[in-house]
Design an enzyme around this catalytic site. Structure first.
Site, PDB file in Angstrom:
ATOM      1  CG  MET A  27      -1.802  -1.194   1.190  1.00  0.00           C
ATOM      2  SD  MET A  27      -3.389  -0.922   2.156  1.00  0.00           S
ATOM      3  CE  MET A  27      -2.726  -0.583   3.815  1.00  0.00           C
TER       4      MET A  27
ATOM      5  N   GLY B 112      11.797  -2.901   5.069  1.00  0.00           N
ATOM      6  CA  GLY B 112      10.988  -4.192   5.194  1.00  0.00           C
ATOM      7  C   GLY B 112      10.459  -4.537   3.739  1.00  0.00           C
ATOM      8  CG  HIS B 113       7.292  -2.403   2.014  1.00  0.00           C
ATOM      9  ND1 HIS B 113       6.972  -1.237   2.909  1.00  0.00           N
ATOM     10  CD2 HIS B 113       5.953  -3.053   2.152  1.00  0.00           C
ATOM     11  CE1 HIS B 113       5.785  -1.115   3.262  1.00  0.00           C
ATOM     12  NE2 HIS B 113       5.255  -2.059   3.070  1.00  0.00           N
TER      13      HIS B 113
ATOM     14  CD  GLN C 230      -1.833  -8.793   4.592  1.00  0.00           C
ATOM     15  OE1 GLN C 230      -2.504  -7.899   4.950  1.00  0.00           O
ATOM     16  NE2 GLN C 230      -0.508  -8.515   4.126  1.00  0.00           N
TER      17      GLN C 230
HETATM   18  O1  PAF Z   1      -0.058  -5.711   3.876  1.00  0.00           O
HETATM   19  C1  PAF Z   1      -0.273  -4.861   3.054  1.00  0.00           C
HETATM   20  O2  PAF Z   1       0.116  -3.917   2.763  1.00  0.00           O
HETATM   21  C2  PAF Z   1      -1.801  -5.001   2.309  1.00  0.00           C
HETATM   22  O3  PAF Z   1      -2.605  -5.580   3.241  1.00  0.00           O
HETATM   23  C3  PAF Z   1      -1.693  -5.613   1.134  1.00  0.00           C
HETATM   24  C4  PAF Z   1      -1.340  -7.162   1.184  1.00  0.00           C
HETATM   25  C5  PAF Z   1      -0.966  -4.922   0.093  1.00  0.00           C
HETATM   26  C6  PAF Z   1      -3.134  -5.779   0.480  1.00  0.00           C
HETATM   27  O4  PAF Z   1      -3.737  -4.379   0.270  1.00  0.00           O
END
Ligand code: PAF
Length: 295
Positions: A30, A36-37, A168
């Protein structure tokens, strides 16, 4: 690196790659990216020919409208960061590119339960009834909805998710299996700041004072892991509750020791082959989550 905003242009690019037998790795985000990303992107780069990173603030997963409004949108700086790790394609669609008005209306009326299934009903069983699911009604439906849409658009070979969002990950694995989508889900370790705080886009919204006390969350998890062989599950829960209560700026939402597969809380260590300790804390107005696999 190219930046695309429309589904059709992304699919045109990916079709060319697929015809050349190239594998596609996908990192859904998002935005408001942090190291981390970038680790997810690096891992994808190391395992695939092409890496696509999506940046899309998904409206259907926010149960708090204020949170959605305040969510940082930093496409320009995100793009620069993605360039540094060699991301190939950024996909940053507008909301109307992903959702029909009817789908958004269902969400607004809070009757979104079947919207994400796109014709096929999914049942998460007890997975979405606990922890984050219990505290954020509709959140996981929104996550599953957008991830299933993005998987159908990108059709990746592998998709990468951080283990900080432990629940998640379980939801996404379940959704992928139930919809029979041919995507391998890769879980990547939590990336922490030097003081132990799990990296999160929300950390940037903490005040200086809040940021200075935030490491108590991970310290609590580390302590629980250290003491697990000496203490019962109930004792470990008390330990965590007492430790968080020492910080007046923190409010514990939940601390749970759960079976790492079913995510249901356990009462004794022997009830699970593998267990995870999960925590959610409100620090000022910011909600932070973290977890640690115990065994
Ligand atoms: O983890 C996130 O940033 C969000 O939940 C995702 C997986 C991109 C879905 O919008």
């Amino acid at each position: 690196m190219i930046s695309l905003h429309q589904v059709q242009e992304l699919q045109n690019q990916l079709n060319i790659a697929r015809k050349a037998n190239k594998t596609i790795g996908f990192v859904p985000t998002m935005g408001a990216l942090h190291p981390g990303h970038l680790e997810l992107v690096k891992k994808s780069k190391s395992e695939n020919d092409i890496t696509v990173c999506s940046i899309f603030v998904n409206p259907t997963q926010f149960n708090d409208l204020n949170d959605l409004k305040k969510y940082p949108r930093t496409l320009e700086s995100d793009s620069k960061l993605l360039e540094t790790v060699g991301c190939d394609i950024i996909f940053a669609p507008e909301v109307a590119e992903i959702y029909t008005e009817a789908e958004l209306e269902l969400k607004r009326q809070n009757i979104e339960d079947k919207a994400w299934t796109e014709g096929k009903e999914i049942n998460f069983g007890k997975l979405d009834k606990v922890m984050e699911g219990a505290h954020r009604p509709g959140h996981f439906n929104g996550v599953a909805q957008v991830v299933s849409k993005l998987f159908r658009i990108v059709q990746p070979d592998k998709a990468y998710f951080g283990q900080k969002d432990f629940q998640q990950l379980a939801i996404i694995r379940s959704m992928t299996k139930q919809l029979d989508l041919p995507v391998e889900i890769i879980a990547c370790p939590i990336v922490r700041e030097a003081d132990g705080l799990a990296m999160s886009s929300r950390n940037a919204r903490l005040t200086e004072k809040e940021r200075s006390v935030a490491p108590l969350i991970s310290q609590t998890l580390f302590k629980v892991k250290e003491m697990q062989s000496k203490f019962s599950v109930t004792e470990l829960k008390h330990l965590a509750e007492k430790q968080i209560a020492t910080e007046p700026l923190m409010q514990l939402e939940y601390f749970e020791i759960a079976d790492a597969e079913s995510l249901q809380g356990i009462n004794a260590h022997k009830e699970a082959k593998s267990a995870v300790a999960c925590i959610a804390v409100k620090l000022g107005s910011i909600r932070l989550i973290d977890n640690i696999v115990l065994y």
